[in-house]
Design an enzyme around this catalytic site. Sequence first.
Site, PDB file in Angstrom:
ATOM      1  N   CYS A 431       0.572  -1.360   0.018  1.00  0.00           N
ATOM      2  CA  CYS A 431       0.008   0.058  -0.156  1.00  0.00           C
ATOM      3  C   CYS A 431       0.834   1.198   0.246  1.00  0.00           C
ATOM      4  O   CYS A 431       1.011   2.047  -1.085  1.00  0.00           O
ATOM      5  CB  CYS A 431      -0.946  -0.045   1.277  1.00  0.00           C
ATOM      6  SG  CYS A 431      -2.081  -1.422   1.252  1.00  0.00           S
ATOM      7  N   GLU A 433       3.940   1.118   2.175  1.00  0.00           N
ATOM      8  CA  GLU A 433       5.220   1.038   3.075  1.00  0.00           C
ATOM      9  C   GLU A 433       6.531   1.051   2.280  1.00  0.00           C
ATOM     10  O   GLU A 433       6.662   0.918   1.160  1.00  0.00           O
ATOM     11  CB  GLU A 433       5.066  -0.586   3.473  1.00  0.00           C
ATOM     12  CG  GLU A 433       3.828  -0.986   4.298  1.00  0.00           C
ATOM     13  CD  GLU A 433       2.738  -1.321   3.594  1.00  0.00           C
ATOM     14  OE1 GLU A 433       1.535  -1.111   3.980  1.00  0.00           O
ATOM     15  OE2 GLU A 433       2.853  -1.471   2.292  1.00  0.00           O
TER      16      GLU A 433
END
Length: 555
Positions: A431, A433
């Site tokens: 997402c 990170e």
Amino acid sequence: MTDRIQNLRKASLNAVNRISAERGLLVTRFYKSITATQYSKPVERAKAFEYILENKTICINDSELIAGERGPAPKATPTYPEINLHSLKDLDILNNRKKVSYKVDEETRKAFEEEIIPFWTGRTNRDLVFHNMKEEWLEAYSAGVFTEFQEQRAPGHTVLGDKIYRKGMLDIIDDIEKVIEDLDFLSDMEAFDKREELRAMKIAAGALIRYAERHAEKLLSMASEEKEGKRKDELIKMAEVCRYIPAHAPRNIHEALQYYWFVHLGVITELNPWDSFNPGRLDQHLYPFYKNDLEHGLHTEESAKELLQAFWIKFNNHPSPPKVGVTAEESNTYTDFCLINLGGLKEDGSNAVNELSFILLDVIEEMRLLQPSSMVQISKKNPDNFVDRAVRIVKSGFGQPSVFNTDAIVQELVMQGKKITDARNGGASGCVESGAFGTEAYILTGYFNLVKVLEITLHNGTDPKTGKKIGIESGDPGDFKSFEDLRNAFHKQLHYFIDMKITGNNIIERIFSRHMPVPFLSLLIDDCIDNGKDYNAGGARYNTSYIQGVGGLVR
């Protein structure tokens, strides 16, 4: 978009998501065939990987240019019973979900009922995880204080660096053999364990070479049945590519893309990593091949773009393996969270945007597929026209590419102790990170429900939903004189549950390191070979574990 790509895209979008029993059956039959002490654990896992790749269906789709599927057909999704076992009820839920279903035919259901479920019941890694947790952890987990990602999937939230574009698997095997030769069994108490891990890596590398050869054999067989013409020539060319890579380092963009795809299939066949493995900074890795191909007349911009579009479709053919239990009921996602990074900085800190960055943005805009997901790294050193081109795609409402601040990512990674060059080679995955690509194992351990902790604080350690005392007594809210009293009580509960979560993380990571090593993934991430250690056992150059704070979670 060529007619070929239009047809492949349409076929991918129309393919039905379904559960495939093939991998589950293969891994079950492998484990039935061996004795408990036949192999060390790393070699056992490498042998299982080898067995699966030697026996899984080889799927070549009509008119495609990049070969290889995760399952026996596009959108046929495997399961991983050694990690997490689907029950017959889970299969029914997945088959009947209203929004996004995974169809389960009678043959698949029968395979689970007669072979997979009887063998793996009570034997999964998920069983081992829950068996080793204290009652207070189980109570907090059940109450929704935190989730545990590794109960249903394996570690592996990582991104490829540039290793495969420089080395073939035979080169990597040579590296492994050199490290084995240098092991010091006299002074190093871990030498035996290192040797077994390195042997496992060597088996895994050889297994991928053989897997590519199986594709070459299939492609040549198909070519022999074709009349003289374009498709026959394409099949022969694809076979030549599969014969050369992954044994050897790629020489052109076609070989580079096919090499990556075999590696991708290897990682997600070995286990089901959270989130899926991905190629990271594709414009950086592929640009030298693209430039060389143009100079030597191997490709034009249009033919290279067609290859890239064919590559995009392969990702879209691969929905993520579904979960079990309440997650299977509530989750409505197919994505495997591959996030391709474009732009950013080179190792020396200069602008990394190149001609291929813009071509890839064209691919993103034209393909409009859910997978792979894409992002642009924006640095103050990047040209304005790169930002403008990305924004025009975002403006169309597609939702891609997402936009990240390269300079902030680099600063964050350096603050974590990473070398500046490794930080500049990094980016974002999954997402949002951030990590150092090709050098880091960054493990996402689960969501931590901050609002639930506040709710428990407001009930002095009791979960109001069940009436169970699952926290500590941090004070009766009726006695609080100020907001500061509430804050202090909340911090006490927070530290209590954070310590509990981290304790659980440590146990789970040890369970994976001992029982579910990943010798194939370990081949790809620096410095697992040099350390003689598995990716799941701290072998990478950087090893990071994350807990993700969230504002609310309903179980």
